[in-house]
Enzyme design. Structure first.
Site, PDB file in Angstrom:
ATOM      1  N   GLU A 140       0.791  -1.228   0.000  1.00 48.95           N
ATOM      2  CA  GLU A 140       0.000   0.000   0.000  1.00 48.95           C
ATOM      3  C   GLU A 140       0.830   1.288   0.000  1.00 48.95           C
ATOM      4  OE1 GLU A 140      -2.782  -0.219   3.235  1.00 48.95           O
ATOM      5  OE2 GLU A 140      -4.086  -1.631   2.199  1.00 48.95           O
ATOM      6  N   GLU A 189      -6.479  -7.886  -0.077  1.00 50.62           N
ATOM      7  CA  GLU A 189      -7.153  -7.685   1.215  1.00 50.62           C
ATOM      8  C   GLU A 189      -8.618  -7.377   0.984  1.00 50.62           C
ATOM      9  OE1 GLU A 189      -5.396  -4.815   3.794  1.00 50.62           O
ATOM     10  OE2 GLU A 189      -3.346  -5.487   3.454  1.00 50.62           O
TER      11      GLU A 189
END
Length: 740
Positions: free
Chosen positions: A504, A608
């Protein structure tokens, strides 16, 4: 008496008792100094009494026989010496005591008058009572001495405690009714008065509880009531992750000689006698390294013949990515601490202490305490039986987030270095044992690639940004060089099939070109080191469509997207039906477009996702912050600040109470919705290359834990066994409240 008293009559007791007579003196004799009355003195052994009997100068007037008889009777009653044997006297003796038979002229001395004799007898009676009076006076003191002696005996036998308990019950009805007392000046000077809120000081040294004492006792009890449950909760938190929190036996150290550990290695991460857990580790000391990373703890043999389940090939067989969907699970919050997964690490601190991430936590604890606490967490939060359960639930891949301090630390870092490295290696071996392929995810880079707490340090981004941005970018490349060199070993070829470069990176806040250039360099370093696994890059929250044509010069790269409706202001307020519709339609179309190189990047996975439909989980939006759902999330950035409830329109008051409730209280409709929402997302992401659920286990957030959700009946027992796949109609769930 009439007439002039005769002052010379001073009777002697013995003589009075013998004859009651004294020599008579002439009436005209003058009184001398020796005749003055003497003071009466007495002791308990002897009584000396001087009685002055005054008689008239003249003979007494005659009395009637009746009066004399009464007088004689009174005298006989008041005389203590008149025993029975004295009562039987001869007539002659009685005559001698008859006052009528005596005259002043017929004898040489006059007898005592009856009044004087009565006084003498009364005095003798008083003297006879002295011993009884003495005994009466001494009786209370003797009683006190006897009481003290009996009390000591009672203490020895335990009877005092019983008496005290009885007295306490008698006083129960008067408890709290303090009686007012009048304190004298001397007592006040001695300090034996009640102090305000205190107790009465007594001469014996005993003290009674007062208000302050009871307040202190209640305060201690209150603290125990508060902290004991907290301590029990913290001690039991590991039980949710992999069994009991009992310390391991470390039996494999019995065959190791501590003398084999060099002095330079003692009490370091290379000393197995300092390890909290040695289960399934090779505890033979070695200095061998690969890529500068220690192999200490690794066993030399391995076997890649295990198979996760009947639907996928064994490890030593080729996995055809893009054809076989990935069904994976994350081990979040384990080797990289994340507050909402393990909130117990942060709940004991006050808000003003600022303990909000792993950086501030380890800094607060200090090196030794941090190492001790975190290694115990590494050993107990995820254990071997977790990997067995992961396999049994139908997973075939495991994504393992870890942080750069597993490899090294830099000046100023408070992180615990290298201990998590050993547990990472053991986790890979457990995956191998159960036929699970591994996606290695570098979750935290030097400087923080996104400024979020799960990157290690919440706040400013110091990676490719700021004063040390370039330095931290280079450090990250150096770390990848070490990691890739180590995992390029033949033993990892079949088990580590996916390798992440950076989790991320916040590309909406960083220069997109700088991030892509760094990823290109990192990919080259990894390939040069010999690691042939698929590489993973994050979409950086730009959106999948923005990645079309990027990194075209790098082979075997997968684009990773993380899909959550709850972190988007325009999606968290979707009604239940619309959330499922969005998963089936919106995310499915995005995945299909992204894997088409004509429209998107190419290989795409969802690394995710979860079934949570609110952002209510404790610390999910950072430690000590609120939620979008309730409108309690003010931030400095107006584009992300939420100060009014963001739940479905017309839903009424939004509350996190039921959203965070125990799953045992879930209604059947809500359980049905949660299951369908999860199945819709799985179907959507399998339109791409597959998915990894976030996460396997948490301390308490059920909707973020596959393990807890499966136990609650809101997630499938097997990842491929589903009742919904987005091809059937979606119910309106009109009976399910939208605001909880």
């Amino acid at each position: 008496m009439a007439g002039t008293p005769n002052r010379d009559h001073r009777p002697n007791h013995d003589r009075a008792r013998r004859s009651h007579q004294r020599p008579r003196r002439d009436h005209g004799e003058r009184r001398t100094t020796r005749d003055t009355p003497e003071k009466r003195t007495s002791t308990y052994e002897e009584e000396v009494v001087v009685v002055v009997v005054e008689e008239a100068d003249e003979s007494p007037a005659p009395r009637s026989p009746e009066r004399e008889e009464r007088r004689e009777k009174r005298a006989s009653k008041n005389t203590p010496d008149r025993s029975p044997k004295h009562r039987h006297r001869s007539p002659e003796r009685r005559r001698r005591y008859d006052p009528a038979s005596f005259t002043p002229t017929d004898r040489s001395s006059n007898p005592l008058s009856f009044d004087s004799l009565a006084k003498l007898d009364a005095h003798n009676e008083k003297v006879s009572r002295r011993p009884q009076e003495k005994e009466r006076l001494l009786a209370p003191k003797e009683k006190d001495r006897n009481y003290d002696r009996r009390r000591k005996e009672k203490v020895a036998s335990g009877r005092v405690l019983k008496d005290r308990d009885k007295a306490r019950h008698r006083r129960k009805s008067d408890y709290g009714k303090e009686k007012r007392r009048v304190i004298s000046g001397p007592l006040a000077e001695e300090g034996r008065v009640r102090k305000r809120g205190g107790y009465i000081a007594e001469e014996s040294g005993k003290k009674r509880f007062g208000r302050k004492c009871w307040i202190a006792v209640l305060a201690i009890v209150l603290l125990l009531v508060i902290f004991i449950p907290v301590g029990v909760y913290a001690s039991k938190k590991h039980g949710a992750g992999g069994g009991s929190g009992s310390d391991p036996s470390n039996e494999n150290l019995k065959d190791v000689d501590q003398g084999d550990i060099p002095a330079a290695a003692k009490n370091t991460y290379l000393d197995p006698f300092t390890w909290y857990d040695t289960k399934d580790f090779n505890v033979t000391y070695t200095t061998d390294t690969v890529g500068g990373l220690s192999v200490m703890g690794l066993n030399t043999a391995w076997d890649d013949g295990a198979q996760a389940n009947e639907n996928v090939p064994a490890l030593d067989k080729k996995w055809i990515y893009g054809t076989m969907p990935i069904r994976g699970i994350n081990l979040g919050g384990w080797l990289s601490i994340e507050p909402f997964i393990t909130p117990s690490f942060f709940q004991s601190y006050k808000t003003n202490q600022g303990i909000i991430d792993e950086y501030t936590l380890t800094k607060e604890l200090g090196p030794q305490n941090a190492a001790k606490m975190l290694e115990k967490h590494y050993a107990q939060f995820v254990k071997e039986d977790d990997f067995q359960q992961i396999q049994a639930a139908g997973f075939d891949h495991v994504r393992i987030p870890y942080s750069y301090w597993a490899v090294t630390t830099y000046p100023g870092d408070p992180y615990v270095p290298k201990i998590s490295w050993r547990y990472l290696l053991r986790a890979i071996e457990y995956c191998r044992q159960y036929g699970l392929r591994v996606n290695l995810d570098l979750h935290a880079l030097p400087g923080s690639q996104n400024g979020w707490n799960h990157s290690g340090r919440q706040g400013a981004i110091g990676w490719l940004n700021g004063t040390d941005g370039a330095l931290n970018a280079q450090r990250s490349l150096d770390i990848h060089n070490q990691l890739a060199t180590f995992f390029a070993q033949p033993r990892y070829k079949n088990v580590i099939t996916i390798y992440g470069l950076a989790n991320e990176p916040k590309m909406i806040a960083l220069p997109t070109t700088a991030v892509v250039d760094w990823e290109t360099k990192a990919a080259a370093i990894v390939r040069k080191a010999g690691l042939q696994a698929y590489l993973v890059v994050g979409d950086g929250f730009l959106g999948l469509s923005k990645w079309q044509g990027q990194l075209t010069g790098v082979q075997n790269v997968i684009l990773d997207v993380h899909q959550y409706t709850i972190f988007n202001k325009n999606q968290i307020n979707f009604p239940h039906q619309k959330k499922i519709q969005y998963a089936c339609q919106g995310w499915t179309e995005q995945m299909k477009s992204s894997i088409d190189v004509a429209k998107g990047f190419g290989p795409t996975i969802c690394g995710e996702w979860s079934q949570a439909d609110t952002d209510c989980a404790l610390y999910l939006n950072n430690v000590n912050t609120g939620s979008r759902w309730e409108g309690t999330l003010p931030t400095a950035d107006p584009t992300t600040s939420v100060t009014s409830p963001d739940c479905p329109p017309g839903a009424g008051t939004c509350s996190c109470d039921k959203a965070n409730a125990d799953p045992g209280s879930y209604s059947d409709d809500y359980k049905r919705w949660l299951m369908m929402y999860a199945e819709a997302q799985m179907a959507s992401f399998e339109a791409g290359w597959g998915w990894f659920y976030w996460t396997w286990v948490t301390e308490g957030a059920t909707q973020w834990s596959w393990k807890a959700g499966m136990a609650a009946g809101v997630l499938p027992k097997k990842t491929w066994q589903r009742d919904f796949n987005c091809t059937s109609d979606i119910p309106d769930f009109k009976n399910l409240p939208e605001n909880y």
